[in-house]
Structure formats: C-alpha cells, structure tokens
Scaffold this motif. Structure first.
Motif, mmCIF file in Angstrom:
data_model
loop_
_atom_site.group_PDB
_atom_site.id
_atom_site.type_symbol
_atom_site.label_atom_id
_atom_site.label_comp_id
_atom_site.label_asym_id
_atom_site.label_seq_id
_atom_site.Cartn_x
_atom_site.Cartn_y
_atom_site.Cartn_z
ATOM 1 N N MET A 1 0.858 -1.183 0.000
ATOM 2 C CA MET A 1 0.000 0.000 0.000
ATOM 3 C C MET A 1 0.893 1.233 0.000
ATOM 4 O O MET A 1 1.735 1.394 0.865
ATOM 5 C CB MET A 1 -0.888 -0.003 1.235
ATOM 6 C CG MET A 1 -1.711 1.251 1.429
ATOM 7 S SD MET A 1 -3.004 1.536 0.233
ATOM 8 C CE MET A 1 -4.116 0.232 0.635
ATOM 9 N N LEU A 2 0.701 2.073 -0.978
ATOM 10 C CA LEU A 2 1.400 3.343 -1.083
ATOM 11 C C LEU A 2 0.369 4.448 -0.931
ATOM 12 O O LEU A 2 -0.605 4.503 -1.683
ATOM 13 C CB LEU A 2 2.101 3.462 -2.437
ATOM 14 C CG LEU A 2 2.819 4.778 -2.717
ATOM 15 C CD1 LEU A 2 3.989 4.954 -1.754
ATOM 16 C CD2 LEU A 2 3.295 4.816 -4.156
ATOM 17 N N THR A 3 0.569 5.308 0.059
ATOM 18 C CA THR A 3 -0.341 6.425 0.285
ATOM 19 C C THR A 3 0.307 7.689 -0.261
ATOM 20 O O THR A 3 1.391 8.073 0.168
ATOM 21 C CB THR A 3 -0.662 6.592 1.777
ATOM 22 O OG1 THR A 3 -1.214 5.376 2.262
ATOM 23 C CG2 THR A 3 -1.644 7.723 2.006
ATOM 24 N N VAL A 4 -0.372 8.297 -1.223
ATOM 25 C CA VAL A 4 0.131 9.493 -1.889
ATOM 26 C C VAL A 4 -0.800 10.646 -1.557
ATOM 27 O O VAL A 4 -2.010 10.546 -1.741
ATOM 28 C CB VAL A 4 0.194 9.292 -3.414
ATOM 29 C CG1 VAL A 4 0.683 10.547 -4.102
ATOM 30 C CG2 VAL A 4 1.077 8.102 -3.753
ATOM 31 N N GLY A 5 -0.224 11.728 -1.070
ATOM 32 C CA GLY A 5 -0.998 12.923 -0.769
ATOM 33 C C GLY A 5 -0.707 14.006 -1.783
ATOM 34 O O GLY A 5 0.372 14.057 -2.371
ATOM 35 N N SER A 6 -1.668 14.857 -1.983
ATOM 36 C CA SER A 6 -1.507 15.967 -2.919
ATOM 37 C C SER A 6 -2.317 17.147 -2.415
ATOM 38 O O SER A 6 -3.366 16.977 -1.808
ATOM 39 C CB SER A 6 -2.012 15.560 -4.300
ATOM 40 O OG SER A 6 -2.039 16.661 -5.172
ATOM 41 N N HIS B 1 -4.800 10.785 -1.059
ATOM 42 C CA HIS B 1 -5.310 11.681 -0.022
ATOM 43 C C HIS B 1 -5.059 13.117 -0.481
ATOM 44 O O HIS B 1 -3.937 13.466 -0.836
ATOM 45 C CB HIS B 1 -4.575 11.385 1.285
ATOM 46 C CG HIS B 1 -5.014 12.227 2.423
ATOM 47 N ND1 HIS B 1 -6.239 12.089 3.031
ATOM 48 C CD2 HIS B 1 -4.387 13.238 3.061
ATOM 49 C CE1 HIS B 1 -6.332 12.962 4.011
ATOM 50 N NE2 HIS B 1 -5.236 13.679 4.041
ATOM 51 N N VAL B 2 -6.084 13.938 -0.470
ATOM 52 C CA VAL B 2 -5.974 15.343 -0.860
ATOM 53 C C VAL B 2 -6.181 16.199 0.381
ATOM 54 O O VAL B 2 -7.135 16.007 1.135
ATOM 55 C CB VAL B 2 -7.006 15.699 -1.954
ATOM 56 C CG1 VAL B 2 -6.930 17.170 -2.311
ATOM 57 C CG2 VAL B 2 -6.782 14.830 -3.187
ATOM 58 N N ASP B 3 -5.259 17.147 0.579
ATOM 59 C CA ASP B 3 -5.324 17.982 1.784
ATOM 60 C C ASP B 3 -4.545 19.269 1.533
ATOM 61 O O ASP B 3 -3.989 19.473 0.459
ATOM 62 C CB ASP B 3 -4.735 17.219 2.977
ATOM 63 C CG ASP B 3 -5.380 17.595 4.302
ATOM 64 O OD1 ASP B 3 -5.851 18.741 4.434
ATOM 65 O OD2 ASP B 3 -5.403 16.749 5.199
ATOM 66 N N MET C 1 1.679 8.806 8.145
ATOM 67 C CA MET C 1 0.333 8.538 7.629
ATOM 68 C C MET C 1 0.286 8.579 6.102
ATOM 69 O O MET C 1 -0.515 7.902 5.479
ATOM 70 C CB MET C 1 -0.663 9.555 8.188
ATOM 71 C CG MET C 1 -0.912 9.413 9.674
ATOM 72 S SD MET C 1 -1.969 10.732 10.337
ATOM 73 C CE MET C 1 -3.397 10.608 9.285
ATOM 74 N N VAL C 2 1.155 9.398 5.503
ATOM 75 C CA VAL C 2 1.260 9.539 4.052
ATOM 76 C C VAL C 2 2.706 9.219 3.680
ATOM 77 O O VAL C 2 3.636 9.653 4.353
ATOM 78 C CB VAL C 2 0.879 10.980 3.614
ATOM 79 C CG1 VAL C 2 1.185 11.225 2.160
ATOM 80 C CG2 VAL C 2 -0.587 11.245 3.897
ATOM 81 N N ASP C 3 2.887 8.419 2.616
ATOM 82 C CA ASP C 3 4.236 8.041 2.201
ATOM 83 C C ASP C 3 4.943 9.138 1.425
ATOM 84 O O ASP C 3 6.137 9.369 1.600
ATOM 85 C CB ASP C 3 4.186 6.763 1.356
ATOM 86 C CG ASP C 3 3.657 5.586 2.143
ATOM 87 O OD1 ASP C 3 4.195 5.314 3.236
ATOM 88 O OD2 ASP C 3 2.688 4.951 1.682
ATOM 89 N N VAL C 4 4.215 9.782 0.548
ATOM 90 C CA VAL C 4 4.793 10.849 -0.268
ATOM 91 C C VAL C 4 3.714 11.891 -0.542
ATOM 92 O O VAL C 4 2.542 11.546 -0.702
ATOM 93 C CB VAL C 4 5.374 10.291 -1.589
ATOM 94 C CG1 VAL C 4 4.297 9.688 -2.455
ATOM 95 C CG2 VAL C 4 6.141 11.333 -2.352
#
Length: 68
Positions: free
Chosen positions: A1-6, A34-36, A49-52
C-alpha cells in the motif's frame, strides 16, 4: 500500500494522471490517494500517515527536518 498525498490544486491536473499511469504500469501496487492542504500533508508525511506528498513548494520547519 502506497499512500500518496496531494494538495487540492494539483489533484486534478497531476495526481489523477499519475494514478492512471501507475495503475496501468504497476497494477500490483495498491494506492491510497489523499488530498489535503500543504501543511497538513507535511505533518502526515512526518508522522508516517502519508508516504509521499505532491506539493508546489512545501515549507518545512527546520526543527522537524530530522523527523522526515
């Protein structure tokens, strides 16, 4: 699981294309998107919580650099 935020402003223009590309070329990678807002994304990367996170120009507190 890779969590990517933007950040919100990059989600439609960049992140959606990147997710489509990743799913096509790396179908075995599970993605969570994940958008924030930028500061929250920085905190989420620092806490694991977010990888990148994809952002225009992140502002990182020098005191927190050792935790990233």
């Amino acid at each position: 699981m890779l969590t990517v935020g933007s950040e919100v402003t990059l989600a439609q223009s960049l992140l959606l294309r990147w997710v489509r590309w990743t799913r096509r070329l790396l179908p075995d990678i599970a993605l969570r998107v994940h958008v924030d807002v930028p500061q929250d994304l920085i905190n989420q990367v620092a806490s694991g919580m977010v990888d990148v996170a994809i952002m225009y120009a992140p502002s990182i507190d020098p005191a927190s650099e050792s935790t990233c």
